[in-house]
Design a protein around this motif. Structure first.
Motif, PDB file in Angstrom:
ATOM      1  N   LYS A   1      38.051 -16.364  16.340  1.00 15.39           N
ATOM      2  CA  LYS A   1      36.708 -16.031  16.798  1.00 15.39           C
ATOM      3  C   LYS A   1      36.170 -17.136  17.704  1.00 15.39           C
ATOM      4  O   LYS A   1      36.732 -18.237  17.775  1.00 15.39           O
ATOM      5  CB  LYS A   1      35.777 -15.846  15.595  1.00 15.39           C
ATOM      6  CG  LYS A   1      36.198 -14.743  14.638  1.00 15.39           C
ATOM      7  CD  LYS A   1      35.230 -14.663  13.457  1.00 15.39           C
ATOM      8  CE  LYS A   1      35.625 -13.565  12.490  1.00 15.39           C
ATOM      9  NZ  LYS A   1      34.693 -13.506  11.322  1.00 15.39           N
ATOM     10  N   SER A   2      35.047 -16.849  18.345  1.00 11.38           N
ATOM     11  CA  SER A   2      34.417 -17.853  19.209  1.00 11.38           C
ATOM     12  C   SER A   2      33.555 -18.826  18.421  1.00 11.38           C
ATOM     13  O   SER A   2      33.297 -19.939  18.868  1.00 11.38           O
ATOM     14  CB  SER A   2      33.560 -17.165  20.275  1.00 11.38           C
ATOM     15  OG  SER A   2      32.575 -16.347  19.666  1.00 11.38           O
TER      16      SER A   2
ATOM     17  N   ASP B   1      38.977 -19.404  10.282  1.00 13.89           N
ATOM     18  CA  ASP B   1      38.943 -18.769  11.595  1.00 13.89           C
ATOM     19  C   ASP B   1      39.865 -19.478  12.580  1.00 13.89           C
ATOM     20  O   ASP B   1      40.180 -18.927  13.648  1.00 13.89           O
ATOM     21  CB  ASP B   1      37.510 -18.745  12.129  1.00 13.89           C
ATOM     22  CG  ASP B   1      36.633 -17.758  11.375  1.00 13.89           C
ATOM     23  OD1 ASP B   1      37.174 -16.751  10.890  1.00 13.89           O
ATOM     24  OD2 ASP B   1      35.418 -18.005  11.262  1.00 13.89           O
TER      25      ASP B   1
END
Length: 658
Positions: A321-322, A449
């Motif tokens: 993810k960012s 993540d």
């Protein structure tokens, strides 16, 4: 489940509290034989004493009547003296931190310079161990019994826009019932960028026993919130500027750090209850047999979270993810049933059975290389164990064992302890400990993540054996020796393929020797307090790295001034350890990991202090690391994480006896 336990605690403590006869608390307490450090009662107390003839014999409460009771039922009393040990304990942890290397900001983690492999745990423990130095476990919680209300206020300055405070209050509402409430809070900005710390530890304890002393109960509620901004340390290009002492970089806020958008937090709450019913109790000195039934119930809910707005590919690698938000949770519900038997000939015996209901993991599923990583480790562990204790002709013998008999985790431990007092000055203690347990939860399962921080491992149990010997003597010295062997040790290091931190299990035996000596030499009002630690490891892979020598030496002067109205203590403390491959720190995992690229150490840390005691108030003033500007800028708490520069800090500990 947590709500149910909370309701049980609230109802139980409320019923006890409001069921007390408050008028009786003013007239009854235990009396100590010691006559020193007597406290004068307040005017209100003296008035009540005159109105209540039964309490005339208790017009003065001695300091020895203010009892502190540990979770093991060891009893001490409140100590308001000013000693060199109080100087060593006047810190964030409020305990002697010899063998720990603090980071630059108050409330950050500590790098361990020494390890103790004695273990009596049967279960894996929660990960993020670097965040647990200030996390208060069951064994860190004390209970109290006091003749009058007792308050303690602790304060110490922090680093840039913050302070550390710890407030405590306890009272016996009757001779049978006591409660205490306390809160320790810290906020400190720090000298470097993005290392703000904000922590809080709330504690509530209570204990009660019936008038016939047949039933006793004690419990506590603890909530903790430990937050750190994480900057990843100095960038590699800034290390040279730090070590050369360039003038423009003496303002530490100008250094560029590895990231500016991350923080981690450890939160937990625990409800703990321990109660005992005496089926056959001791009636007089001739009674030989006692039989009691005990029960411990404990529920703990905690989580560790690392969050980062944006990702840092250079530091942690690619991400799903960012924005990153990793949260590991653990719910642990524990029950133990005990049968205790005491006999004046045989000693004290206990047999117990336990159940651990655990639920560790994550609220998301991760698919990596086409495979789904499980997100939970949960189940029940059933255990059995026992304890033995006996005093015999100067000997004190103790033994304890435990074994998991059902469930997914194997585990066992055995502990033996023998002490003997040779004379009034010398006592000797010998102990043996064997342990086999699963490694920490975050080595078995981790999800993030960040792609390279996802794993599910099937490690073997870590096997440890330790032999220890201790000699205590005020005239000679205090000497501690222990020798440990560790098999299947689990540790963190950087993976050679991904260059990211991962857990590994060693297939070699590690041998570890520690020898510690403590001796204070006094000449008049001058004293030299010395603590020296020697360590040696036989570890061909350089997994367990420690400095060979660690030393702390304090030269100080102490005396009464102003017609004994004030007690003064002033001196200089030297802390030093030899070079070694100091562990590096991973803020994402909140774990230290092995590195063999560079050795750190051999930098002295000199502190000058002036402490004073006026009545029940102790005042502390310290110039920390005053040699930092002229002995070289090579002081680190971990690679890329410098230790503190010269600073002046002060604080106070104030006791109120009402």
């Amino acid at each position: 489940m947590s709500k149910l336990v909370l309701v049980i605690f609230v109802v139980f403590f409320s019923s006890i509290t409001f069921g007390q006869d408050l008028t009786k608390s003013r007239g009854q307490r235990e009396v100590s034989n010691s006559e020193q450090d007597t406290l004068k009662p307040s005017p209100k107390k003296r008035l009540l004493d005159r109105l209540d003839p039964k309490s005339k014999k208790n017009k003065k409460a001695k300091i020895q009547d203010y009892l502190i009771i540990s979770h093991k039922n060891d009893t001490t009393y409140v100590d308001t003296t000013l000693t060199i040990q109080k100087e060593y304990k006047f810190n964030y942890l409020r305990k002697d931190n010899f063998g720990l290397m603090p980071f630059s900001n108050l409330g950050q983690t500590y790098n361990s310079l020494t390890y103790n492999f004695k273990n009596t745990s049967l279960m894996p423990i929660f990960g993020a161990r670097a965040r647990h130095f200030n996390y208060m476990e069951i064994e860190n919680i004390n209970y109290y019994r006091v003749p009058t209300p007792l308050t303690e206020l602790f304060f110490k300055t922090a680093f840039e826009q913050g302070q550390l405070a710890d407030s405590f209050f306890t009272v016996n509402t009757s001779p049978q019932f006591n409660f205490s409430i306390a809160y320790k809070g810290l906020r400190s900005l720090g000298k470097y960028q993005h290392i703000l710390t904000s922590t809080g530890n709330f504690r509530f304890t209570s204990n009660y026993q019936t008038k016939n002393n047949r039933y006793s109960v004690r419990g506590h509620i603890v909530t903790q919130d430990l937050l750190n901004e994480e900057n990843g340390g100095l960038k590699d290009e800034g290390v040279e500027s730090f070590e050369t002492g360039e003038e423009e970089f003496l303002d530490r806020s100008v250094f560029e750090v590895n990231f500016e958008n991350a923080e981690n937090i450890l939160r937990g709450k625990r409800f703990h209850l321990d109660h005992t019913y005496k089926i056959v109790k001791k009636r007089d000195s001739l009674s030989k047999n006692r039989l009691s039934l005990g029960h411990i119930i404990s529920f703990e809910d905690k989580y560790f979270e690392f969050s980062q707005s944006g990702v840092d590919i250079d530091f942690f690698g690619e991400a799903f993810k960012s924005d990153v938000k990793d949260r590991a949770t653990l719910e642990n519900f524990y029950n133990q049933l005990q049968l205790n038997y005491s006999n004046s000939i045989m000693g004290d015996l206990q047999f117990n059975v336990s159940n651990n209901n655990y639920n560790y993991g994550y609220d998301k599923l991760v698919v990596l290389n086409g495979e789904t990583i499980v997100n939970r480790l949960k189940g029940d562990i059933f255990s059995a164990g026992g304890k033995y204790h006996k005093h015999y002709k100067g000997f004190e013998l103790e033994g304890e064992f435990g074994v998991n008999i059902a469930g997914d985790f194997d585990g066992n431990f055995l502990k033996g302890h023998a002490s003997f007092k040779l004379n009034e000055d010398i006592s000797a203690i010998a102990s043996i400990n064997h342990s086999s347990k699963m490694p920490n939860y975050n080595t078995l399962l981790y999800q993030s993540d960040y792609i390279n921080y996802n794993w599910k491992n099937n490690f073997n149990n870590i096997e440890t054996q330790q032999l220890a010997f201790q000699l205590k003597s005020k005239k000679i010295a205090n000497i501690e020796v222990d020798y440990s062997t560790i098999n299947d040790y689990v540790y963190f290091k950087k993976d050679e393929v991904s260059n990211q931190v991962s857990p590994f299990q060693s297939n070699n035996t590690i041998n570890y020797l520690r020898v510690k000596l403590n001796k204070e030499i006094k000449v008049g009002n001058l004293a030299l307090n010395n603590t020296i630690l020697y360590q040696k490891t036989e570890d061909e892979n350089n997994i367990l790295n420690v400095p060979e020598f660690t030393t702390r030496n304090t030269l100080y002067y102490s005396n009464y001034l102003f017609k004994k109205a004030m007690y003064l203590q002033t001196g200089v403390t030297l802390n030093y350890f030899t070079k070694y491959y100091m562990n590096a720190y991973s803020p994402l995992l909140a774990e230290f990991y092995t590195q063999t690229e560079r050795e750190f150490g051999e930098f002295p840390r000199l502190d000058f202090f002036i402490n004073a005691k006026i009545r029940q108030t102790r005042i502390f003033l310290k110039a920390e690391h005053f040699n930092s500007s002229f002995t070289g800028y090579d002081y680190y708490a971990a690679p890329n994480n410098p230790y503190r520069d010269f600073t002046v800090r002060f604080g106070i500990v104030w006791n109120f006896f009402l």
